[in-house]
Structures are given as C-alpha cells and as structure tokens.
Write a protein that holds these residues in place. Structure first.
Motif, PDB file in Angstrom:
ATOM      1  N   THR A   1     -28.236  28.548  42.545  1.00  0.00           N
ATOM      2  CA  THR A   1     -27.073  28.905  41.524  1.00  0.00           C
ATOM      3  C   THR A   1     -26.036  27.777  42.145  1.00  0.00           C
ATOM      4  O   THR A   1     -25.434  26.615  40.665  1.00  0.00           O
ATOM      5  CB  THR A   1     -25.720  30.399  41.766  1.00  0.00           C
ATOM      6  N   ALA A   2     -26.011  27.422  43.288  1.00  0.00           N
ATOM      7  CA  ALA A   2     -25.110  26.104  44.160  1.00  0.00           C
ATOM      8  C   ALA A   2     -25.490  24.378  43.559  1.00  0.00           C
ATOM      9  O   ALA A   2     -24.946  24.074  42.867  1.00  0.00           O
ATOM     10  CB  ALA A   2     -24.908  26.190  45.944  1.00  0.00           C
ATOM     11  N   ARG A   3     -26.714  24.810  43.215  1.00  0.00           N
ATOM     12  CA  ARG A   3     -27.626  23.173  43.143  1.00  0.00           C
ATOM     13  C   ARG A   3     -26.650  23.202  41.833  1.00  0.00           C
ATOM     14  O   ARG A   3     -26.730  22.311  41.137  1.00  0.00           O
ATOM     15  CB  ARG A   3     -28.555  23.210  43.637  1.00  0.00           C
ATOM     16  N   ARG A   4     -27.142  24.056  40.898  1.00  0.00           N
ATOM     17  CA  ARG A   4     -27.198  24.289  39.521  1.00  0.00           C
ATOM     18  C   ARG A   4     -25.250  23.693  39.104  1.00  0.00           C
ATOM     19  O   ARG A   4     -25.276  22.673  37.557  1.00  0.00           O
ATOM     20  CB  ARG A   4     -27.499  25.916  38.960  1.00  0.00           C
ATOM     21  N   ARG A   5     -24.977  23.830  39.534  1.00  0.00           N
ATOM     22  CA  ARG A   5     -23.124  24.120  38.854  1.00  0.00           C
ATOM     23  C   ARG A   5     -23.499  23.081  39.548  1.00  0.00           C
ATOM     24  O   ARG A   5     -22.442  22.155  38.787  1.00  0.00           O
ATOM     25  CB  ARG A   5     -22.766  24.681  40.013  1.00  0.00           C
TER      26      ARG A   5
ATOM     27  N   GLY B   1     -36.137  30.383  43.408  1.00  0.00           N
ATOM     28  CA  GLY B   1     -36.035  31.726  43.932  1.00  0.00           C
ATOM     29  C   GLY B   1     -35.402  31.728  45.731  1.00  0.00           C
ATOM     30  O   GLY B   1     -35.213  32.406  46.055  1.00  0.00           O
ATOM     31  N   GLU B   2     -34.341  30.521  45.311  1.00  0.00           N
ATOM     32  CA  GLU B   2     -33.289  30.755  46.520  1.00  0.00           C
ATOM     33  C   GLU B   2     -31.741  31.806  46.440  1.00  0.00           C
ATOM     34  O   GLU B   2     -31.183  30.551  45.362  1.00  0.00           O
ATOM     35  CB  GLU B   2     -33.673  28.882  47.631  1.00  0.00           C
ATOM     36  N   ARG B   3     -31.395  31.658  47.657  1.00  0.00           N
ATOM     37  CA  ARG B   3     -30.140  32.392  47.066  1.00  0.00           C
ATOM     38  C   ARG B   3     -28.755  31.541  48.744  1.00  0.00           C
ATOM     39  O   ARG B   3     -29.670  31.052  49.245  1.00  0.00           O
ATOM     40  CB  ARG B   3     -30.187  33.626  47.132  1.00  0.00           C
ATOM     41  N   ASP B   4     -27.650  31.837  48.890  1.00  0.00           N
ATOM     42  CA  ASP B   4     -27.009  31.739  49.329  1.00  0.00           C
ATOM     43  C   ASP B   4     -26.240  32.706  49.453  1.00  0.00           C
ATOM     44  O   ASP B   4     -26.246  33.544  48.540  1.00  0.00           O
ATOM     45  CB  ASP B   4     -25.952  30.291  49.569  1.00  0.00           C
TER      46      ASP B   4
ATOM     47  N   ALA C   1     -25.666  17.794  49.324  1.00  0.00           N
ATOM     48  CA  ALA C   1     -26.482  17.202  50.483  1.00  0.00           C
ATOM     49  C   ALA C   1     -26.119  17.777  51.583  1.00  0.00           C
ATOM     50  O   ALA C   1     -27.187  18.008  52.512  1.00  0.00           O
ATOM     51  CB  ALA C   1     -25.900  16.060  51.096  1.00  0.00           C
ATOM     52  N   TYR C   2     -25.579  19.653  51.669  1.00  0.00           N
ATOM     53  CA  TYR C   2     -25.561  20.190  52.583  1.00  0.00           C
ATOM     54  C   TYR C   2     -26.508  21.198  52.120  1.00  0.00           C
ATOM     55  O   TYR C   2     -27.135  21.426  51.716  1.00  0.00           O
ATOM     56  CB  TYR C   2     -24.017  21.469  51.866  1.00  0.00           C
ATOM     57  N   ALA C   3     -26.488  21.751  53.481  1.00  0.00           N
ATOM     58  CA  ALA C   3     -28.187  22.813  53.737  1.00  0.00           C
ATOM     59  C   ALA C   3     -27.709  23.920  53.722  1.00  0.00           C
ATOM     60  O   ALA C   3     -26.445  24.484  53.255  1.00  0.00           O
ATOM     61  CB  ALA C   3     -28.065  22.497  55.316  1.00  0.00           C
TER      62      ALA C   3
ATOM     63  N   GLY D   1     -24.719  36.187  46.485  1.00  0.00           N
ATOM     64  CA  GLY D   1     -23.434  36.950  47.419  1.00  0.00           C
ATOM     65  C   GLY D   1     -22.763  37.417  46.969  1.00  0.00           C
ATOM     66  O   GLY D   1     -22.223  39.000  47.230  1.00  0.00           O
ATOM     67  N   VAL D   2     -21.706  36.682  46.963  1.00  0.00           N
ATOM     68  CA  VAL D   2     -20.191  36.940  46.473  1.00  0.00           C
ATOM     69  C   VAL D   2     -20.036  37.196  44.855  1.00  0.00           C
ATOM     70  O   VAL D   2     -20.050  37.992  44.453  1.00  0.00           O
ATOM     71  CB  VAL D   2     -19.134  36.473  47.362  1.00  0.00           C
ATOM     72  N   GLY D   3     -20.868  36.198  44.350  1.00  0.00           N
ATOM     73  CA  GLY D   3     -20.842  35.820  43.297  1.00  0.00           C
ATOM     74  C   GLY D   3     -19.321  35.745  42.237  1.00  0.00           C
ATOM     75  O   GLY D   3     -18.823  35.029  42.394  1.00  0.00           O
ATOM     76  N   GLY D   4     -19.303  36.100  40.974  1.00  0.00           N
ATOM     77  CA  GLY D   4     -18.271  36.183  40.475  1.00  0.00           C
ATOM     78  C   GLY D   4     -17.729  34.754  40.002  1.00  0.00           C
ATOM     79  O   GLY D   4     -18.563  33.790  39.672  1.00  0.00           O
ATOM     80  N   GLU D   5     -16.422  34.308  40.852  1.00  0.00           N
ATOM     81  CA  GLU D   5     -16.335  33.284  40.173  1.00  0.00           C
ATOM     82  C   GLU D   5     -17.391  32.294  41.061  1.00  0.00           C
ATOM     83  O   GLU D   5     -16.846  30.934  40.396  1.00  0.00           O
ATOM     84  CB  GLU D   5     -14.631  33.009  40.337  1.00  0.00           C
ATOM     85  N   PHE D   6     -17.542  32.253  41.901  1.00  0.00           N
ATOM     86  CA  PHE D   6     -17.791  31.904  42.801  1.00  0.00           C
ATOM     87  C   PHE D   6     -19.859  31.383  42.091  1.00  0.00           C
ATOM     88  O   PHE D   6     -20.393  30.414  42.823  1.00  0.00           O
ATOM     89  CB  PHE D   6     -17.956  31.972  44.062  1.00  0.00           C
ATOM     90  N   ALA D   7     -20.512  31.927  41.857  1.00  0.00           N
ATOM     91  CA  ALA D   7     -21.269  32.036  40.617  1.00  0.00           C
ATOM     92  C   ALA D   7     -21.457  31.194  40.100  1.00  0.00           C
ATOM     93  O   ALA D   7     -20.484  30.574  39.052  1.00  0.00           O
ATOM     94  CB  ALA D   7     -21.854  33.201  39.791  1.00  0.00           C
ATOM     95  N   PHE D   8     -22.639  30.806  39.094  1.00  0.00           N
ATOM     96  CA  PHE D   8     -22.693  30.099  37.705  1.00  0.00           C
ATOM     97  C   PHE D   8     -23.433  30.521  36.968  1.00  0.00           C
ATOM     98  O   PHE D   8     -25.113  30.094  36.772  1.00  0.00           O
ATOM     99  CB  PHE D   8     -22.468  28.315  38.637  1.00  0.00           C
TER     100      PHE D   8
END
Length: 440
Positions: free
Chosen positions: A253-257, A288-291, A246-248, A296-303
């Motif tokens: 990638t975030a939603r996929r995780r 096609g949405e990014r955060d 629900a966060y804006a 931007g940082v990716g790595g362990e924060f990516a999925f």
C-alpha cells in the motif's frame, strides 16, 4: 549509632513539615526579610535536616532561617538541647513518632515520583485507538474537525511522553504524536494551507525518525512530495517520492501511494515516459507485504483502489491521455459507488468526477461534462478540499477554450465553478490563500 539530628530537624518534625511546607514557610520569611525570590531546593532541605552539612548557608539564607525559627543559625545546625531534670519549663524533645511519620511521608512522595516516570499502558492504548479512529474517520469528517481533533491528540501524546522515561512507552507515544501530526498535515493541505501542511509533514517525518518507524517517515515524505508539486516544484516532488520509496519496511500500500505520487510529479513535469512507467508500477504492487501504518492503521494512511485510480486518472490528464483519463476516472467513480455508504469518500468521488469532466471536455463533449459535474456540485461544502478545488480550477480554464467560446452552457458552468469554490471550506474559513498559486 550516632544520631546526626539537628535542632533544625527537630523543629521541622515538631511542625510536621514536609519539604513543600518548609519551602512555603521559607519563601514567606524571605519575603518578609526583604529577600523575595530566595528559595531552598529539596536536596538542600534534605541535607539540612539530615545533619550532613559542613559549613553554614550564606548570610541571606541564615537571616531567613533565623527569622523563621527565631533561633540563631549556629544553634539551628547544632545538636538539639538535652533534657535536664533541673531545667524549668518544657525542653525541646525529640519526637520519634513525628520522625517516623515524616519518614513515611517522604518515602511515599519519593515512591510516587518514581512511579511518575512511567504512564499507564491503558493510557497509551487509548491514545493509539484514538489515532486509529481519527485516521479511519477522515473521509467522513470535515478537514476542519480532523485538524482540531488531531491537534488535541498530538498535545496529549506529547504530555504523556513527558511523564515517562520507559523507552518502549516513549516510542509508542512518538508514533501516536507522529500519526496525529501527519493527519494535521493532510488536513492543513485540504484546507489550502500548503506551507503549513509541509511544515507539519516535516514534523511528522521527524517523529518517525525519532521513533525509528519508517512507514511514518515514508507517509510524511510522500505528503511533502504532494505539497511540492502543488506549489510548482515537481522536480522536488520526484525527489521526495523517491526518498520515501527507499525507506525500509514498507508494504504494498505504501509503495502504491508513493509511486502514484511520483507519477503525478512526472506528469506535472510533462515527462510522459517516466509518468507512465511510475503509473504502471503503482498498479503492480502485489507482493502481499504490509506495514503497521498504511495497512495496520489504514483509513487516511491507506491508499484504496479508488484513490489509486483517481490519482492515476489525474496523471493521465497531465500527460494528455484523454481516453485513459476518462476510463480511469469512470472506474474510480464506479468503485466508490460500490462501497457501503460509510466507506464512500466524498473527496475521491468529487476529484474523480472533476477529472472525468475534464477528460470529456478534452474531447469536446460539453453536454457529457455538464452531466458529470452534477456529481461535483453535490459534494458538501466542508468536503470541498484543496485537491478538488485545483481540479475545478483546471476545468474553469478549460471552459474558456476556443471550442466553447460563446456557448451559454460553458458560461453557466464557469459561474457555477466559481460559486462552488467560493462556498468551499478553505475559502469560507480563510485558509485558502495557498490555493491562489494552484488555481492560477
């Protein structure tokens, strides 16, 4: 203009004392007078030397001042003596040069104090780069090393935050500290410290809230969901995953995780329908949405796609979809192998191989599982993280099924699984007590 100079000011100037010099001398005199701990603030010192006082200090302070200057307090706070041609000896003179020098030093000190209310943008840039490098090196570095480095990064970000009052710098440093805290949470989880991982995840979420940076809040809340279902609270995991969704400002990638985490939680609940719905949704996040965090940082924060496949293969196992689990885990392994060596995650490879072996056991193919487990045995000891140990624990139980009773291969594999876990980082470092619940 009337000069408010006092004898105290003249004496301080003659000694070339700044506040810290005066404070040190005053403290020594106080100790000698039997008044240890008595001190003078900088503001009080400024008032005394400017002549802006209407009443004398308290009796104890007067005693110390008289001991320090060997002059009565009334005279100290009165005007300096006027030179007289009939006066023998050298009178106390007003030293303009010392006054100018003292003023210059005071101005420099105060300007330095004002400058200290911010930190160099270069320092913040370096800390931001350190967080990025740490996140991107996670798959190639042991969780123990990540934990140590992330702890140093969070401490330094907090130290710099204490030195600045600039709102933009405060926000940047909160985000860096929050990223470090999120990595600490992940590392603690991988090392088997599940309660501490949850505590660190809550701290990371709080950093995100203070910084008004929702991608960090979402990542940390997703980590709380993972901790929840690994500690036997799948309903709580579903709630946390939905809260995070629900966060804006979240990208694909975030939603996929988060949808993958929700699917796993439903799988732990045995809810086949909701698990499948969330699993399918996790594969369709392609707006096609990014955060700035997950992408931007990716790595362990990516999925990455292989992490998504690996996680969804586990969900398929949880809901009893053996063929789906086998196909998905194999695709994850193939994708990991297609990456350049530096981008191949040992953790993902090990977890996907364990799930593939579990799916093979589900259809009774002990020989195929034996071959697949060679990939698991090859995982370095310091990369044998909690999620992998949970999967090998499931395999250990599957090998005791009636279908494999009496099979020497099953006995041998069970023994290897026990040795594999015993030589893992969580067990070797003594941090794997939280794994007892998920292994049982």
């Amino acid at each position: 203009m009337h000069d408010p100079a006092t004898l105290l000011r003249v004496l301080v100037q003659q000694r070339h004392w700044r506040y810290r010099d005066f404070a040190a001398a005053f403290a020594r005199a106080a100790s000698q007078a039997g008044l240890p701990g008595l001190s003078v603030s900088e503001a009080q010192f400024r008032r005394w030397t400017s002549g802006r006082i209407k009443t004398l200090p308290g009796p104890d302070t007067c005693r110390v001042l008289e001991r320090l200057f060997e002059v009565e307090t009334v005279a100290l706070f009165g005007p300096p003596p006027t030179p007289s041609p009939t006066t023998s000896g050298a009178p106390v003179a007003y030293d303009l040069e010392s006054d100018i020098a003292m003023t210059a030093r005071d101005a420099a000190d105060e300007a330095g104090a004002a400058a200290a209310q911010c930190v160099s943008d270069t320092t913040i840039d370096q800390l931001r780069d350190d967080a990025l490098a740490l996140a991107r090196s996670y798959g190639a570095v042991s969780a123990f090393d990540i934990f140590r480095r992330a702890r140093v990064l969070r401490t330094e970000a907090e130290h710099q935050r204490g030195l600045t009052q600039v709102p933009a710098q405060q926000q940047d440093l909160l985000i860096v500290a929050g990223q470090a805290c999120a990595l600490l949470s992940t590392a603690a989880f991988d090392l088997g410290s599940l309660d501490d991982s949850a505590r660190l995840a809550r701290s990371a979420a709080l950093y995100g809230e203070m910084a008004r940076f929702d991608p960090l809040r979402a990542y940390a809340t997703g980590s709380l969901a993972i901790c929840a279902y690994f500690t036997g609270r799948p309903s709580e995991a579903v709630r946390q995953a939905r809260t995070a969704l629900a966060y804006a400002g979240l990208g694909d990638t975030a939603r996929r995780r988060l949808l993958s985490i929700e699917a796993r939680a439903h799988g732990h609940l045995g809810d086949h329908e909701r698990a499948t719905r969330a699993l399918v949704a996790s594969t369709r996040q392609d707006q096609g949405e990014r955060d700035e965090l997950h992408d931007g940082v990716g790595g362990e924060f990516a999925f990455s796609e292989e992490r998504l496949l690996m996680s969804n293969g586990t969900t398929a196992l949880l809901v009893g979809d053996g063929p789906g689990a086998e196909a998905t885990a194999q695709r994850a392994l193939d994708l990991v192998s297609s990456r350049p060596p530096a981008r191949q995650s040992a953790s993902v490879r090990g977890k996907a191989a364990a799930d593939l072996a579990a799916a093979q056991l589900l259809r009774g193919d002990l020989d195929a599982a034996t071959v697949t487990l060679e990939t698991v045995w090859a995982i370095p000891e310091d990369q044998r993280v909690a999620g992998l140990l949970e999967r090998t624990g499931t395999l250990r139980r599957a090998l005791t099924a009636p279908a494999f009773r009496g099979a020497s291969t099953a006995v041998t594999l069970g023994e290897r699984i026990e040795e594999f876990g015993r030589r893992s980082a969580p067990r070797q470092l003594g941090t794997g007590r939280g794994l007892l619940a998920i292994d049982s």
